[in-house]
Write a protein that holds these residues in place. Structure first.
Motif, PDB file in Angstrom:
ATOM      1  N   ALA A 217      -5.495 -48.065 -36.231  1.00 33.23           N
ATOM      2  CA  ALA A 217      -6.218 -46.354 -35.717  1.00 33.23           C
ATOM      3  C   ALA A 217      -6.914 -45.989 -36.903  1.00 33.23           C
ATOM      4  CB  ALA A 217      -4.868 -45.671 -35.413  1.00 33.23           C
ATOM      5  N   ALA A 218      -6.976 -46.176 -38.023  1.00 30.41           N
ATOM      6  CA  ALA A 218      -7.469 -45.461 -39.184  1.00 30.41           C
ATOM      7  C   ALA A 218      -8.563 -46.514 -39.483  1.00 30.41           C
ATOM      8  CB  ALA A 218      -6.781 -45.404 -40.377  1.00 30.41           C
ATOM      9  N   ASP A 219      -8.912 -47.489 -38.801  1.00 33.83           N
ATOM     10  CA  ASP A 219     -10.152 -48.620 -38.847  1.00 33.83           C
ATOM     11  C   ASP A 219      -9.740 -49.099 -39.827  1.00 33.83           C
ATOM     12  OD1 ASP A 219     -11.714 -47.568 -36.405  1.00 33.83           O
ATOM     13  OD2 ASP A 219     -12.291 -46.102 -37.496  1.00 33.83           O
ATOM     14  N   ASP A 220      -8.666 -49.491 -40.268  1.00 35.18           N
ATOM     15  CA  ASP A 220      -8.546 -50.268 -41.745  1.00 35.18           C
ATOM     16  C   ASP A 220      -8.546 -49.515 -42.795  1.00 35.18           C
ATOM     17  OD1 ASP A 220      -7.589 -52.386 -39.691  1.00 35.18           O
ATOM     18  OD2 ASP A 220      -9.011 -53.856 -40.392  1.00 35.18           O
ATOM     19  N   ARG A 221      -8.764 -48.332 -42.994  1.00 39.07           N
ATOM     20  CA  ARG A 221      -8.559 -47.692 -44.205  1.00 39.07           C
ATOM     21  C   ARG A 221      -7.459 -47.486 -44.616  1.00 39.07           C
ATOM     22  NH1 ARG A 221     -10.757 -43.721 -41.092  1.00 39.07           N
ATOM     23  NH2 ARG A 221      -9.557 -42.229 -41.900  1.00 39.07           N
ATOM     24  N   MET A 222      -7.357 -47.531 -45.833  1.00 39.25           N
ATOM     25  CA  MET A 222      -6.091 -47.269 -46.587  1.00 39.25           C
ATOM     26  C   MET A 222      -5.424 -45.793 -46.780  1.00 39.25           C
ATOM     27  SD  MET A 222      -4.000 -50.028 -47.609  1.00 39.25           S
ATOM     28  CE  MET A 222      -3.303 -49.625 -49.313  1.00 39.25           C
ATOM     29  N   PRO A 223      -4.205 -45.376 -46.603  1.00 37.74           N
ATOM     30  CA  PRO A 223      -4.143 -44.252 -46.736  1.00 37.74           C
ATOM     31  C   PRO A 223      -4.315 -43.900 -48.278  1.00 37.74           C
ATOM     32  CG  PRO A 223      -2.033 -45.392 -46.581  1.00 37.74           C
ATOM     33  CD  PRO A 223      -3.118 -46.236 -46.269  1.00 37.74           C
ATOM     34  N   VAL A 224      -4.592 -42.414 -48.627  1.00 35.65           N
ATOM     35  CA  VAL A 224      -4.657 -42.022 -49.924  1.00 35.65           C
ATOM     36  C   VAL A 224      -3.312 -41.713 -50.716  1.00 35.65           C
ATOM     37  CG1 VAL A 224      -5.501 -39.991 -51.409  1.00 35.65           C
ATOM     38  CG2 VAL A 224      -6.870 -40.723 -49.372  1.00 35.65           C
ATOM     39  N   SER A 225      -2.364 -41.388 -49.995  1.00 37.28           N
ATOM     40  CA  SER A 225      -1.144 -41.212 -50.543  1.00 37.28           C
ATOM     41  C   SER A 225      -0.028 -41.262 -49.464  1.00 37.28           C
ATOM     42  CB  SER A 225      -0.733 -39.920 -51.202  1.00 37.28           C
ATOM     43  OG  SER A 225      -1.164 -38.590 -50.245  1.00 37.28           O
ATOM     44  N   VAL A 226       1.318 -41.655 -49.833  1.00 33.33           N
ATOM     45  CA  VAL A 226       2.411 -41.937 -49.004  1.00 33.33           C
ATOM     46  C   VAL A 226       3.656 -41.258 -49.469  1.00 33.33           C
ATOM     47  CG1 VAL A 226       1.391 -44.032 -47.894  1.00 33.33           C
ATOM     48  CG2 VAL A 226       3.283 -44.158 -49.754  1.00 33.33           C
ATOM     49  N   SER A 227       4.527 -40.991 -48.415  1.00 30.48           N
ATOM     50  CA  SER A 227       5.816 -40.493 -48.901  1.00 30.48           C
ATOM     51  C   SER A 227       6.649 -41.075 -48.001  1.00 30.48           C
ATOM     52  CB  SER A 227       5.897 -38.943 -48.657  1.00 30.48           C
ATOM     53  OG  SER A 227       7.215 -38.400 -49.036  1.00 30.48           O
ATOM     54  N   GLY A 228       8.006 -41.446 -48.646  1.00 29.80           N
ATOM     55  CA  GLY A 228       8.923 -42.307 -47.612  1.00 29.80           C
ATOM     56  C   GLY A 228      10.357 -42.017 -48.088  1.00 29.80           C
ATOM     57  N   ARG A 229      11.359 -41.925 -47.130  1.00 30.92           N
ATOM     58  CA  ARG A 229      12.817 -41.764 -47.430  1.00 30.92           C
ATOM     59  C   ARG A 229      13.581 -42.623 -46.497  1.00 30.92           C
ATOM     60  NH1 ARG A 229      14.733 -37.370 -50.365  1.00 30.92           N
ATOM     61  NH2 ARG A 229      16.613 -38.709 -50.475  1.00 30.92           N
ATOM     62  N   ALA A 230      14.492 -43.459 -47.115  1.00 34.41           N
ATOM     63  CA  ALA A 230      15.463 -44.076 -46.460  1.00 34.41           C
ATOM     64  C   ALA A 230      16.547 -43.187 -45.919  1.00 34.41           C
ATOM     65  CB  ALA A 230      16.066 -45.111 -47.187  1.00 34.41           C
ATOM     66  N   VAL A 370      12.551 -44.318 -54.086  1.00 36.26           N
ATOM     67  CA  VAL A 370      13.113 -44.483 -55.093  1.00 36.26           C
ATOM     68  C   VAL A 370      13.009 -43.194 -55.786  1.00 36.26           C
ATOM     69  CG1 VAL A 370      13.136 -45.320 -57.395  1.00 36.26           C
ATOM     70  CG2 VAL A 370      13.071 -46.831 -55.442  1.00 36.26           C
ATOM     71  N   GLU A 371      11.714 -42.386 -55.876  1.00 38.97           N
ATOM     72  CA  GLU A 371      11.604 -41.132 -56.185  1.00 38.97           C
ATOM     73  C   GLU A 371      11.950 -39.852 -55.386  1.00 38.97           C
ATOM     74  OE1 GLU A 371       8.352 -40.954 -58.977  1.00 38.97           O
ATOM     75  OE2 GLU A 371       7.952 -42.935 -58.497  1.00 38.97           O
ATOM     76  N   HIS A 372      12.789 -40.303 -54.417  1.00 38.31           N
ATOM     77  CA  HIS A 372      13.382 -38.991 -53.552  1.00 38.31           C
ATOM     78  C   HIS A 372      12.175 -38.641 -52.646  1.00 38.31           C
ATOM     79  CE1 HIS A 372      17.001 -39.494 -55.566  1.00 38.31           C
ATOM     80  NE2 HIS A 372      16.284 -39.436 -56.937  1.00 38.31           N
ATOM     81  N   GLY A 373      11.399 -39.403 -52.275  1.00 36.48           N
ATOM     82  CA  GLY A 373      10.280 -38.915 -51.349  1.00 36.48           C
ATOM     83  C   GLY A 373       9.019 -38.457 -51.875  1.00 36.48           C
ATOM     84  N   LYS A 374       8.968 -38.414 -53.389  1.00 36.76           N
ATOM     85  CA  LYS A 374       7.779 -38.187 -53.991  1.00 36.76           C
ATOM     86  C   LYS A 374       6.518 -38.884 -53.402  1.00 36.76           C
ATOM     87  CE  LYS A 374       5.689 -38.066 -58.477  1.00 36.76           C
ATOM     88  NZ  LYS A 374       5.980 -38.556 -59.969  1.00 36.76           N
TER      89      LYS A 374
END
Length: 379
Positions: A217-230, A370-374
């Motif tokens: 959807a972003a035309d194959d652009r990479m995100p600038v930053s991400v945050s994730g939590r299990a 690993v860094e708690h969603g940083k």
């Protein structure tokens, strides 16, 4: 039966691994019109034999010769992966092995001059993924990951919908959800809960598709930053069983997704613009149908003194495309597209590039967890 010589009209496939998903791709090769399964390898040759028997009973493997005659071509069962890779009657390998052991065999296949279609996630981490892709590029062979919806006729048609500036406007938000509810035996008996075999758990198995949709959807652009939590984990707290993620792109675009082994089957996606939004409720595995569908919405809130009217304005859209197992299905397009690139001598550059990008986003999300969603920045 002796396998036919390659007359630059078909790709002779070797299957490495007898996973359930390989059965779907067995039929995809059969329906592609430009491929035949020549051999199947498993660590236990009897398992390879059983796989060939079961698949052949439902979908007999056939090769069409230059004279237009179809010939039954039963694949060879092999009890050793390297032995399959070394065969002269194999042009491409489909690798359906667990992520934790996949790198070795992708590189071995590349060194033997075999093109590689690889299940996802492609690697344990991005360094391994780059090593695998580099090996393929050095050998002049193609590499593609097995994301079937990438090859659906629905995606380019949806891009046309998203490009309607009057009805949709600028894309601002991508939201997706992919889940299924595993039974009580899943954690103890399924490799997707095993840290050595599938360390990324639901993020690798399900979230890979959500990441890929966001990149598309972003035309194959990479995100600038991400945050994730299990949210929850298996195998002593190392394998995600539920995961939530946020991605920030440039140009004020954001994406988010949730994937889970603990929620009911759901494969929904919403792409939101300034004026309208687009929805799918089967973005990975299409519902059984002869059409692949999506909806475009441009609802309208009208306020006049005491009157508040929220008007529904939804348009249904579809492309003619069977959900599975037919010549126009997305998995058949995937196999056929890859084979066409092999036969033309021009493997797709985008196929390996988008696989690496997906892996890099996955890696960054694991670091964030690993860094708690940083928030983790992608260079």
């Amino acid at each position: 039966m002796t396998q036919p010589k390659n007359c630059n009209k078909i790709v002779r496939w070797g299957f490495i691994g007898a996973a359930q998903i390989a059965r779907k791709n067995w039929k995809a090769v059969r329906m592609s019109g430009n491929g035949v399964v020549a051999a199947v390898a498993s660590r236990d040759v009897s398992r390879a034999e059983a796989f060939i028997h079961d698949c052949s009973m439902e979908v007999p493997p056939v090769v069409v010769g230059g004279d237009g005659e179809a010939t039954l071509a039963r694949p060879v069962a092999i009890g050793d992966y390297q032995a399959l890779i070394d065969r002269d009657d194999i042009d491409a390998v489909y690798i359906a092995l667990p992520t934790g052991v996949r790198k070795q065999w992708v590189i071995a296949a590349a060194k033997a001059g075999k093109h590689v279609l690889c299940e996802k996630p492609i690697a344990v981490h991005a360094d391994d993924a780059m090593e695998m892709v580099d090996a393929c590029q050095a050998a002049g062979v193609g590499f593609m990951d097995g994301v079937m919806f990438d090859h659906s006729a629905r995606l380019p048609a949806m891009k046309h919908s998203l490009g309607d500036s009057q009805r949709f406007g600028k894309l601002r938000r991508i939201q997706s959800h992919f889940s299924f509810c595993a039974d009580d035996s899943f954690e103890a008996g399924n490799i997707r809960a095993d840290a050595d075999l599938e360390p990324h758990g639901c993020l690798g198995d399900l979230g890979w598709y959500c990441i890929r949709l966001s990149l598309w959807a972003a035309d194959d652009r990479m995100p600038v930053s991400v945050s994730g939590r299990a949210i929850s984990k298996y195998d002593g707290g190392s394998v995600p069983s539920e995961f939530q993620a946020e991605l920030q792109f440039d140009n004020d675009l954001t994406a988010g997704f949730f994937c889970s082994f603990r929620c009911v089957n759901q494969q929904t996606a919403t792409l939101t613009g300034e004026r309208g939004y687009l929805t799918m409720d089967d973005f990975v595995l299409p519902y059984v149908d002869a059409e692949a569908k999506w909806q475009c919405h441009m609802h309208d809130l009208q306020i006049d003194n005491c009157r508040w009217n929220f008007g529904r304005h939804t348009a249904q859209h579809a492309v003619w495309e069977h959900a599975s197992g037919e010549a126009d299905s997305q998995e058949v397009h995937m196999v056929r597209d890859f084979a066409e690139s092999i036969l033309s001598g021009a493997p797709s550059a985008r196929a390996s590039e988008i696989a690496i990008k997906t892996q890099r986003v996955l890696d960054a999300l694991r670091r964030s967890d690993v860094e708690h969603g940083k928030w983790v920045t992608l260079a």
